[in-house]
Design a protein around this motif. Structure first.
Motif, mmCIF file in Angstrom:
data_model
loop_
_atom_site.group_PDB
_atom_site.id
_atom_site.type_symbol
_atom_site.label_atom_id
_atom_site.label_comp_id
_atom_site.label_asym_id
_atom_site.label_seq_id
_atom_site.Cartn_x
_atom_site.Cartn_y
_atom_site.Cartn_z
ATOM 1 N N ASP A 251 0.828 -1.208 0.000
ATOM 2 C CA ASP A 251 0.000 0.000 0.000
ATOM 3 C C ASP A 251 0.863 1.260 0.000
ATOM 4 N N TYR A 252 1.813 1.317 0.938
ATOM 5 C CA TYR A 252 2.710 2.463 1.037
ATOM 6 C C TYR A 252 4.065 1.986 1.526
ATOM 7 N N SER A 253 5.059 2.834 1.322
ATOM 8 C CA SER A 253 6.384 2.547 1.857
ATOM 9 C C SER A 253 6.935 3.796 2.525
ATOM 10 N N ILE A 254 7.707 3.570 3.583
ATOM 11 C CA ILE A 254 8.492 4.630 4.209
ATOM 12 C C ILE A 254 9.923 4.449 3.737
ATOM 13 N N LEU A 255 10.558 5.509 3.305
ATOM 14 C CA LEU A 255 11.947 5.420 2.855
ATOM 15 C C LEU A 255 12.853 6.103 3.870
ATOM 16 N N THR A 256 13.854 5.378 4.350
ATOM 17 C CA THR A 256 14.831 5.962 5.258
ATOM 18 C C THR A 256 16.077 6.362 4.476
ATOM 19 N N HIS A 264 17.215 19.088 0.207
ATOM 20 C CA HIS A 264 16.437 19.874 -0.741
ATOM 21 C C HIS A 264 15.219 19.076 -1.215
ATOM 22 N N ASN A 265 14.173 19.802 -1.571
ATOM 23 C CA ASN A 265 12.964 19.149 -2.051
ATOM 24 C C ASN A 265 13.231 18.303 -3.286
ATOM 25 N N ASP A 266 14.145 18.750 -4.133
ATOM 26 C CA ASP A 266 14.455 17.985 -5.344
ATOM 27 C C ASP A 266 14.987 16.600 -5.002
ATOM 28 N N PHE A 267 15.797 16.505 -3.947
ATOM 29 C CA PHE A 267 16.349 15.225 -3.520
ATOM 30 C C PHE A 267 15.239 14.289 -3.037
ATOM 31 N N LEU A 268 14.324 14.806 -2.213
ATOM 32 C CA LEU A 268 13.228 13.994 -1.695
ATOM 33 C C LEU A 268 12.288 13.561 -2.809
ATOM 34 N N GLU A 269 12.009 14.461 -3.735
ATOM 35 C CA GLU A 269 11.123 14.116 -4.848
ATOM 36 C C GLU A 269 11.766 13.073 -5.752
ATOM 37 N N TRP A 270 13.082 13.179 -5.943
ATOM 38 C CA TRP A 270 13.782 12.181 -6.761
ATOM 39 C C TRP A 270 13.691 10.797 -6.121
ATOM 40 N N LEU A 271 13.865 10.723 -4.798
ATOM 41 C CA LEU A 271 13.761 9.444 -4.099
ATOM 42 C C LEU A 271 12.366 8.854 -4.242
ATOM 43 N N SER A 272 11.345 9.679 -4.118
ATOM 44 C CA SER A 272 9.966 9.206 -4.243
ATOM 45 C C SER A 272 9.702 8.662 -5.646
ATOM 46 N N ARG A 273 10.138 9.392 -6.655
ATOM 47 C CA ARG A 273 9.927 8.932 -8.038
ATOM 48 C C ARG A 273 10.689 7.648 -8.308
ATOM 49 N N TYR A 274 11.907 7.555 -7.768
ATOM 50 C CA TYR A 274 12.723 6.353 -7.957
ATOM 51 C C TYR A 274 12.000 5.122 -7.387
ATOM 52 N N CYS A 275 11.465 5.239 -6.181
ATOM 53 C CA CYS A 275 10.769 4.107 -5.551
ATOM 54 C C CYS A 275 9.505 3.749 -6.312
ATOM 55 N N LEU A 276 8.805 4.751 -6.824
ATOM 56 C CA LEU A 276 7.582 4.482 -7.581
ATOM 57 C C LEU A 276 7.892 3.754 -8.878
ATOM 58 N N HIS A 277 8.920 4.187 -9.582
ATOM 59 C CA HIS A 277 9.234 3.601 -10.879
ATOM 60 C C HIS A 277 9.900 2.227 -10.752
ATOM 61 N N ARG A 278 10.764 2.056 -9.758
ATOM 62 C CA ARG A 278 11.496 0.788 -9.672
ATOM 63 C C ARG A 278 10.755 -0.270 -8.858
ATOM 64 N N VAL A 283 5.627 6.590 -1.688
ATOM 65 C CA VAL A 283 6.363 6.941 -0.471
ATOM 66 C C VAL A 283 5.802 8.263 0.062
ATOM 67 N N PRO A 284 4.772 8.192 0.913
ATOM 68 C CA PRO A 284 4.185 9.443 1.427
ATOM 69 C C PRO A 284 5.012 10.120 2.506
ATOM 70 N N ILE A 285 5.806 9.326 3.258
ATOM 71 C CA ILE A 285 6.659 9.922 4.291
ATOM 72 C C ILE A 285 8.050 9.317 4.218
ATOM 73 N N MET A 286 9.025 10.029 4.764
ATOM 74 C CA MET A 286 10.401 9.551 4.804
ATOM 75 C C MET A 286 10.951 9.663 6.225
ATOM 76 N N TYR A 287 12.111 9.060 6.426
ATOM 77 C CA TYR A 287 12.704 9.017 7.761
ATOM 78 C C TYR A 287 14.209 9.214 7.616
ATOM 79 N N MET A 288 14.729 10.267 8.223
ATOM 80 C CA MET A 288 16.172 10.510 8.184
ATOM 81 C C MET A 288 16.826 9.868 9.404
#
Length: 350
Positions: A251-256, A264-278, A283-288
């Motif tokens: 359903d969803y994933s959290i990315l750490t 930067h927002n560009d970095f977070l958006e790139w990670l989200s797109r990467y997870c969606l495509h691959r 990825v609605p939320i992330m964890y640093m």
């Protein structure tokens, strides 16, 4: 059960930060190497837990010895001395399967009890089709090793437990078994099994687990990383994340991700797109995490640095205002609650 732990590794501090999840278990002593003496004194001052370099002192008034993984490739001699003393006292000794396999001394290895809580299949599966799993599934993926997946799961578990949800957990860290979680099946790491075999087997494992443990939600910690970090840090080319995403409808994933001062927002958006495509997951939320990634001098391998609360407080990240990213030393309740709110339509409230 009261555990004496050896040696001092970052996972011990993670468990102590979330000690309420251990329920019937507790850490009563911490034993480590002489080189860790100053860290032990600091930890004892902040936690009140006796910390020592003495094996005999650390194994008094305890119920069992818990050996932590030898990831930093520490000296085995003190591991063996701890085992010998525990055996002489009649104490059970727990260790992860990876540590048991890594240990070369077969005599001492025979005294170790596997730490992992593995679900045993209860149903019979006749064909090769993927089973439908109706339980909502959230995965916790990361950029690589020591990327905060374990602590992220613990923080989310605290939120779900407090809200009264029935949750089932598969943890990529063997210590999850002491925090009310199941371990991932060992066949995921079997180099002799082909990719399709692992996909079918994992789908059956999760289906069987959900049938045996009816829950509102299943959370799965995904080992390794979502892609290569450097020439020598390939993360096995994301084999296990690909297996899990092929075996399940997530359903969803959290990315750490590793600690960064400027995010930067560009970095977070790139990670989200990467997870969606691959991996076909949102990825609605992330964890640093509390770990920072550093490139070694030769430039072909990455090293993780474990950051203290003091360092993080003195070097704060720009993420403090982000509502969809959890971070160290931050009240992450709104972040996790935003994920829970997305799942409200699927979760049957207790």
């Amino acid at each position: 059960m009261r555990f004496s732990c050896f040696p001092l590794v970052p996972d011990i501090e993670v468990m102590l930060r979330h000690s309420k999840l251990m329920r019937k278990d507790s850490i009563c002593h911490i034993i480590s190497f002489q080189e860790d003496a100053e860290k032990l004194r600091t930890l004892e001052r902040t936690t009140g837990i006796p910390c020592t370099v003495s094996i005999s002192e650390g194994l008094t008034q305890t119920d069992a010895l818990l050996l932590l993984d030898n990831d930093p490739d520490l000296r085995w001699e003190k591991y063996y001395a701890c085992i010998d003393f525990a055996v002489s006292c009649g104490l059970p000794i727990f260790a992860s399967r990876s540590l048991i396999e890594q240990m070369e001394d077969d005599v001492r290895k025979a005294h170790l009890i596997s730490l992992e809580n593995i679900h045993e299949l209860q149903l019979t599966y006749m064909d090769e089709r993927l089973c439908e799993i109706k339980t909502p599934i959230v995965t916790v993926m990361g950029m690589g090793k020591n990327c905060g997946k374990f602590e992220c799961q613990l923080e989310l578990k605290e939120q779900l437990d407090a809200a009264g949800y029935r949750s089932t957990w598969l943890c990529s860290n063997s210590l999850g078994s002491r925090m009310g979680m199941y371990a991932l099946p060992f066949f995921l790491f079997d180099s002799h099994l082909a990719f399709p075999e692992k996909v079918i087997a994992f789908n059956r494992y999760v289906h069987d687990l959900c049938v045996a443990n009816p829950s509102d939600i299943l959370i799965i910690g995904v080992p390794s990383g979502i892609g290569p970090l450097a020439e020598k840090d390939t993360n096995y080319f994301a084999e296990i994340p690909l297996i899990i995403s092929a075996a399940l409808n997530v359903d969803y994933s959290i990315l750490t991700f590793y600690y960064r001062l400027d995010v930067h927002n560009d970095f977070l958006e790139w990670l989200s797109r990467y997870c969606l495509h691959r991996f076909q997951v949102q990825v609605p939320i992330m964890y640093m995490s509390r770990q920072m990634l550093m490139r070694e001098q030769e430039g072909t391998k990455m090293q993780q640095l474990f950051l203290s609360d003091t360092y993080i407080a003195e070097h704060p990240s720009s993420l403090s205002s982000k509502t969809n990213v959890a971070a160290p030393l931050k009240d992450n309740t709104p972040v996790f609650q935003s994920l829970i709110a997305r799942l409200q339509g699927n979760i049957e409230t207790v």
